[in-house]
Design a protein around this motif. Structure first.
Motif, PDB file in Angstrom:
ATOM      1  N   LYS A  50      14.456   3.544  -6.914  1.00 29.00           N
ATOM      2  CA  LYS A  50      13.518   4.645  -6.664  1.00 29.00           C
ATOM      3  C   LYS A  50      13.627   5.765  -7.704  1.00 29.00           C
ATOM      4  CE  LYS A  50      11.336   3.190  -2.990  1.00 29.00           C
ATOM      5  NZ  LYS A  50      11.671   1.751  -3.025  1.00 29.00           N
TER       6      LYS A  50
ATOM      7  N   GLN B 214       7.519  -2.299  -5.222  1.00 30.72           N
ATOM      8  CA  GLN B 214       7.777  -1.002  -4.609  1.00 30.72           C
ATOM      9  C   GLN B 214       9.087  -1.022  -3.818  1.00 30.72           C
ATOM     10  OE1 GLN B 214       4.185  -0.272  -2.291  1.00 30.72           O
ATOM     11  NE2 GLN B 214       2.995  -1.020  -4.026  1.00 30.72           N
ATOM     12  N   GLU B 215       9.378  -2.166  -3.227  1.00 33.12           N
ATOM     13  CA  GLU B 215      10.594  -2.273  -2.417  1.00 33.12           C
ATOM     14  C   GLU B 215      11.835  -2.505  -3.266  1.00 33.12           C
ATOM     15  OE1 GLU B 215      12.447  -5.458   0.790  1.00 33.12           O
ATOM     16  OE2 GLU B 215      10.273  -5.245   0.653  1.00 33.12           O
TER      17      GLU B 215
ATOM     18  N   THR C 138      -2.915   0.683  -9.828  1.00 30.83           N
ATOM     19  CA  THR C 138      -2.162   0.311  -8.628  1.00 30.83           C
ATOM     20  C   THR C 138      -2.771  -0.853  -7.850  1.00 30.83           C
ATOM     21  OG1 THR C 138      -3.286   2.060  -7.381  1.00 30.83           O
ATOM     22  CG2 THR C 138      -1.139   2.597  -8.335  1.00 30.83           C
TER      23      THR C 138
ATOM     24  N   ASP D 115       3.801  -4.759  -3.257  1.00 30.09           N
ATOM     25  CA  ASP D 115       4.742  -4.285  -2.250  1.00 30.09           C
ATOM     26  C   ASP D 115       6.181  -4.651  -2.630  1.00 30.09           C
ATOM     27  OD1 ASP D 115       2.365  -3.672  -1.034  1.00 30.09           O
ATOM     28  OD2 ASP D 115       2.608  -5.043   0.656  1.00 30.09           O
TER      29      ASP D 115
ATOM     30  N   GLN E 233       5.471   6.369  -2.268  1.00 29.36           N
ATOM     31  CA  GLN E 233       6.221   5.136  -1.999  1.00 29.36           C
ATOM     32  C   GLN E 233       7.716   5.321  -2.236  1.00 29.36           C
ATOM     33  OE1 GLN E 233       3.862   2.945  -4.778  1.00 29.36           O
ATOM     34  NE2 GLN E 233       2.302   2.378  -3.268  1.00 29.36           N
TER      35      GLN E 233
END
Length: 268
Positions: free
Chosen positions: A92, A87-88, A77, A84, A110
């Motif tokens: 998901k 992750q955005e 990670t 970031d 996250q």
């Protein structure tokens, strides 16, 4: 029993260690760093830390990077492997493989809902994935407790499927016993090495592989094709693609070592 038809393997080098690997008709996004150029400060305590990361933009729209992806693999990670922006932007609910429960918990935190642990011979829709070992630095680095915690644990990944060439993604590791054992056990046809020679202030050795490891890999696996990546994108990498191209020519291994440009697609 009929011999399975050989299926082509497609590896698209995106940027740094980010790769899009099409394997047995499944598409894996490995170590996604998806931010725009200069999004993050340089890594503190590393070579050229005054430069911002990533030093270059993605070679294509981020939507194109994510298009068709069936699963994501995060070797560890650190920001330059799981940032970031990834992750955005990533869905998901996408299947995502992590190296151990600690990373899985971070990624679940996250917002990702289908996080799996990669182990020995995990099967994802017909593709056999095996976690391999690695060490993100030297013994002297890991002897410093704070630095050892910062470097952490890392993994590589072996891809296998009937009728497909075996691919070994070594990950953020120096050459060591774990790499030798993986080569001996799996005899990969394609080896992806992170060869950027990433440097910390105060240490003379790298935390990943460098140019000499391409020669070592060819000597250890003379029939394999070596793909060298993790260059020209992050502040602490001391080796450039141009440096490596000159080295492999000098050592006469240029027919065995591929050094892809960002966005370039290699097919096997």
């Amino acid at each position: 029993m009929e011999t399975p038809t050989t299926q082509s393997v497609k590896i698209q080098h995106i940027r740094n260690a980010t790769a899009k690997i099409t394997y047995a008709d499944k598409v894996f996004l490995v170590d996604p760093m998806l931010a725009k150029k200069d999004a993050y400060p340089g890594f503190e305590g590393t070579f050229r830390s005054h430069l911002r990361n990533p030093m270059i933009d993605l070679p294509m729209p981020v939507e194109d990077v994510m298009e068709g992806v069936d699963a994501v693999i995060v070797s560890h990670t650190h920001l330059d492997h799981w940032d970031d922006a990834a992750q955005e932007l990533l869905p998901k609910g996408i299947p995502l493989f992590a190296q151990h429960e600690a990373d899985a918990q971070i990624i679940r935190g996250q917002g990702f809902t289908d996080v799996r642990i990669l182990g020995a011979n995990v099967v994802f829709e017909g593709v056999h994935l095996t976690k391999t070992g690695g060490v993100h630095g030297t013994d002297s680095m890991y002897a410093v407790p704070d630095l050892a915690q910062s470097l952490g644990k890392v993994m590589g990944i072996v891809f296998q499927a009937p009728g497909s060439k075996t691919v070994y993604v070594a990950g953020d590791t120096v050459w060591g016993r774990e790499v030798d054992e993986t080569l001996a056990k799996f005899n990969p046809d394609v080896i992806i090495l992170n060869t950027g020679d990433a440097r910390l202030v105060g240490f003379s050795e790298s935390i990943i592989m460098s140019k000499g490891d391409t020669l070592h890999a060819h000597q250890a696996a003379p029939n394999a094709t070596i793909i060298a990546v993790h260059m020209d994108a992050i502040n602490h990498t001391a080796l450039s693609r141009q440096d490596l191209r000159e080295y492999v020519q000098e050592k006469n291994i240029h027919d065995h070592v591929l050094i892809p440009d960002d966005g370039e697609i290699l097919q096997f």
